[in-house]
Design a protein around this motif. Structure first.
Motif, mmCIF file in Angstrom:
data_model
loop_
_atom_site.group_PDB
_atom_site.id
_atom_site.type_symbol
_atom_site.label_atom_id
_atom_site.label_comp_id
_atom_site.label_asym_id
_atom_site.label_seq_id
_atom_site.Cartn_x
_atom_site.Cartn_y
_atom_site.Cartn_z
ATOM 1 N N ALA A 1 0.828 -1.203 0.000
ATOM 2 C CA ALA A 1 0.000 0.000 0.000
ATOM 3 C C ALA A 1 0.863 1.254 0.000
ATOM 4 C CB ALA A 1 -0.908 -0.012 1.219
ATOM 5 N N GLN A 2 0.398 2.243 -0.744
ATOM 6 C CA GLN A 2 1.080 3.534 -0.786
ATOM 7 C C GLN A 2 0.757 4.311 0.487
ATOM 8 O OE1 GLN A 2 3.148 4.693 -3.261
ATOM 9 N NE2 GLN A 2 2.991 2.661 -4.128
ATOM 10 N N PRO A 3 1.739 5.072 1.009
ATOM 11 C CA PRO A 3 1.438 5.883 2.189
ATOM 12 C C PRO A 3 0.442 6.985 1.833
ATOM 13 C CG PRO A 3 3.653 6.340 1.377
ATOM 14 C CD PRO A 3 3.107 5.203 0.565
ATOM 15 N N PRO A 4 -0.340 7.421 2.806
ATOM 16 C CA PRO A 4 -1.314 8.477 2.518
ATOM 17 C C PRO A 4 -0.619 9.777 2.125
ATOM 18 C CG PRO A 4 -1.230 7.990 4.879
ATOM 19 C CD PRO A 4 -0.352 6.995 4.187
ATOM 20 N N VAL A 5 -1.341 10.586 1.356
ATOM 21 C CA VAL A 5 -0.817 11.887 0.937
ATOM 22 C C VAL A 5 -1.701 12.985 1.508
ATOM 23 C CG1 VAL A 5 0.365 11.100 -1.152
ATOM 24 C CG2 VAL A 5 -2.040 11.755 -1.269
ATOM 25 N N ILE A 6 -1.075 14.135 1.751
ATOM 26 C CA ILE A 6 -1.745 15.282 2.360
ATOM 27 C C ILE A 6 -1.655 16.449 1.386
ATOM 28 C CG2 ILE A 6 -1.742 16.856 4.339
ATOM 29 C CD1 ILE A 6 -1.666 13.560 4.931
ATOM 30 N N PRO A 7 -2.745 17.184 1.148
ATOM 31 C CA PRO A 7 -2.657 18.379 0.306
ATOM 32 C C PRO A 7 -1.824 19.453 1.013
ATOM 33 C CG PRO A 7 -4.958 17.803 0.781
ATOM 34 C CD PRO A 7 -4.100 16.910 1.597
ATOM 35 N N VAL A 8 -0.969 20.117 0.246
ATOM 36 C CA VAL A 8 -0.191 21.233 0.770
ATOM 37 C C VAL A 8 -0.415 22.450 -0.110
ATOM 38 C CG1 VAL A 8 1.602 19.889 1.943
ATOM 39 C CG2 VAL A 8 1.904 20.498 -0.457
ATOM 40 N N GLU A 9 -0.126 23.597 0.464
ATOM 41 C CA GLU A 9 -0.266 24.868 -0.227
ATOM 42 C C GLU A 9 1.128 25.463 -0.408
ATOM 43 O OE1 GLU A 9 -1.871 29.296 1.044
ATOM 44 O OE2 GLU A 9 -2.606 27.551 2.120
ATOM 45 N N LEU A 10 1.347 26.090 -1.549
ATOM 46 C CA LEU A 10 2.577 26.859 -1.736
ATOM 47 C C LEU A 10 2.351 28.177 -1.014
ATOM 48 C CD1 LEU A 10 5.384 27.224 -2.964
ATOM 49 C CD2 LEU A 10 4.268 28.096 -5.016
ATOM 50 N N LYS A 11 3.040 28.359 0.098
ATOM 51 C CA LYS A 11 2.809 29.520 0.956
ATOM 52 C C LYS A 11 3.661 30.718 0.570
ATOM 53 C CE LYS A 11 1.263 26.819 4.884
ATOM 54 N NZ LYS A 11 1.286 26.717 6.337
ATOM 55 N N ALA A 12 4.864 30.460 0.040
ATOM 56 C CA ALA A 12 5.745 31.569 -0.331
ATOM 57 C C ALA A 12 6.852 31.064 -1.244
ATOM 58 C CB ALA A 12 6.360 32.216 0.909
ATOM 59 N N VAL A 13 7.326 31.967 -2.102
ATOM 60 C CA VAL A 13 8.512 31.737 -2.927
ATOM 61 C C VAL A 13 9.468 32.867 -2.567
ATOM 62 C CG1 VAL A 13 9.440 31.532 -5.259
ATOM 63 C CG2 VAL A 13 7.099 30.755 -4.781
ATOM 64 N N VAL A 14 10.585 32.504 -1.958
ATOM 65 C CA VAL A 14 11.523 33.504 -1.454
ATOM 66 C C VAL A 14 12.851 33.379 -2.198
ATOM 67 C CG1 VAL A 14 12.734 34.331 0.607
ATOM 68 C CG2 VAL A 14 10.411 33.398 0.804
ATOM 69 N N PRO A 15 13.313 34.464 -2.831
ATOM 70 C CA PRO A 15 14.607 34.410 -3.506
ATOM 71 C C PRO A 15 15.737 34.132 -2.508
ATOM 72 C CG PRO A 15 13.418 36.425 -4.065
ATOM 73 C CD PRO A 15 12.674 35.770 -2.950
ATOM 74 N N THR A 16 16.712 33.348 -2.946
ATOM 75 C CA THR A 16 17.904 33.077 -2.144
ATOM 76 C C THR A 16 19.128 33.397 -2.993
ATOM 77 O OG1 THR A 16 18.144 30.773 -2.846
ATOM 78 C CG2 THR A 16 16.722 31.179 -0.937
ATOM 79 N N ALA A 17 20.297 33.307 -2.402
ATOM 80 C CA ALA A 17 21.534 33.587 -3.131
ATOM 81 C C ALA A 17 21.728 32.622 -4.307
ATOM 82 C CB ALA A 17 22.728 33.500 -2.187
ATOM 83 N N ASN A 18 21.244 31.395 -4.171
ATOM 84 C CA ASN A 18 21.455 30.380 -5.214
ATOM 85 C C ASN A 18 20.186 29.962 -5.940
ATOM 86 O OD1 ASN A 18 24.233 30.199 -4.614
ATOM 87 N ND2 ASN A 18 23.775 28.848 -2.891
ATOM 88 N N GLY A 19 19.083 30.646 -5.729
ATOM 89 C CA GLY A 19 17.839 30.250 -6.385
ATOM 90 C C GLY A 19 16.637 30.784 -5.656
ATOM 91 N N ALA A 20 15.801 29.855 -5.167
ATOM 92 C CA ALA A 20 14.596 30.254 -4.441
ATOM 93 C C ALA A 20 14.246 29.178 -3.426
ATOM 94 C CB ALA A 20 13.437 30.468 -5.406
ATOM 95 N N ALA A 21 13.583 29.598 -2.367
ATOM 96 C CA ALA A 21 13.072 28.685 -1.355
ATOM 97 C C ALA A 21 11.559 28.643 -1.501
ATOM 98 C CB ALA A 21 13.457 29.168 0.039
ATOM 99 N N LEU A 22 11.039 27.441 -1.706
ATOM 100 C CA LEU A 22 9.591 27.247 -1.786
ATOM 101 C C LEU A 22 9.110 26.789 -0.420
ATOM 102 C CD1 LEU A 22 9.262 25.225 -5.128
ATOM 103 C CD2 LEU A 22 9.344 27.707 -4.815
ATOM 104 N N PHE A 23 8.234 27.570 0.190
ATOM 105 C CA PHE A 23 7.649 27.202 1.473
ATOM 106 C C PHE A 23 6.310 26.547 1.182
ATOM 107 C CE2 PHE A 23 10.749 30.266 2.724
ATOM 108 C CZ PHE A 23 11.094 29.968 4.041
ATOM 109 N N LEU A 24 6.204 25.261 1.523
ATOM 110 C CA LEU A 24 4.990 24.482 1.300
ATOM 111 C C LEU A 24 4.496 23.957 2.624
ATOM 112 C CD1 LEU A 24 7.013 22.878 -1.326
ATOM 113 C CD2 LEU A 24 4.678 23.290 -2.002
#
Length: 162
Positions: free
Chosen positions: A2-25
């Motif tokens: 059986a596959q483990p259960p999955v939970i819906p998440v929201e993309l809360k923020a996209v924050v620029p970083t020195a090497n790219g971006a941080a996605l807060f989910l």
């Protein structure tokens, strides 16, 4: 198995970083971070803002190819994390001329899965096992939001002085 259960998440923020971006989910209870390269972070921000583009970007091309074959993104699933590297699957559905539906599961970078899901307004899900394993970044996100609010107020005060 059986596959483990999955939970819906929201993309809360996209924050620029020195090497790219941080996605807060996350969920209301827990937030986690996935670091992505700058181009995908920028593309996700453009999709969130509904920015018109002069020419199609890579994710636009992929969406056009899917549409040409009668397919669409059903969901993105962040299904694993190993040594701080996240893994994901893009779930795509396609229907042929006989109205037979086919579900296709594609291995892809989480950043691309998230970009495609945001672009096509499809849900982003995370495995319960991944959510349980990752560090909670809720406090870091709150601090960023507080800093942004304080920075916004300072900028408004500065502009009103001119």
């Amino acid at each position: 198995m059986a596959q483990p259960p999955v939970i819906p998440v929201e993309l809360k923020a996209v924050v620029p970083t020195a090497n790219g971006a941080a996605l807060f989910l996350g969920t209301p209870e827990k937030t986690f971070v996935i670091y992505v390269d700058a181009t995908v972070g920028h593309a996700i921000n453009m999709f969130l803002a509904g920015t018109e583009k002069e020419r199609p970007l890579t994710h636009d091309l992929m969406a056009h190819v899917l549409a040409a074959f009668g397919a669409k993104v059903e969901r993105a699933v962040i299904n694993d994390v190993k040594n701080s590297t996240f893994y994901a699957r893009l779930i795509v559905s396609a229907e042929n001329e006989l109205h037979q539906k086919k579900i296709i599961e594609l291995d892809a970078r989480p950043s691309d899965c998230i970009a495609m899901a945001i672009q096509q307004k499809a849900p982003i899900l995370v495995s319960r096992l991944v959510l349980d394993e990752v560090d909670d970044a809720s406090d870091a996100l709150k601090q960023l939001e507080t800093n942004k609010e304080q920075g916004g107020e300072a900028a408004e005060e500065e502009s009103s002085d001119e």
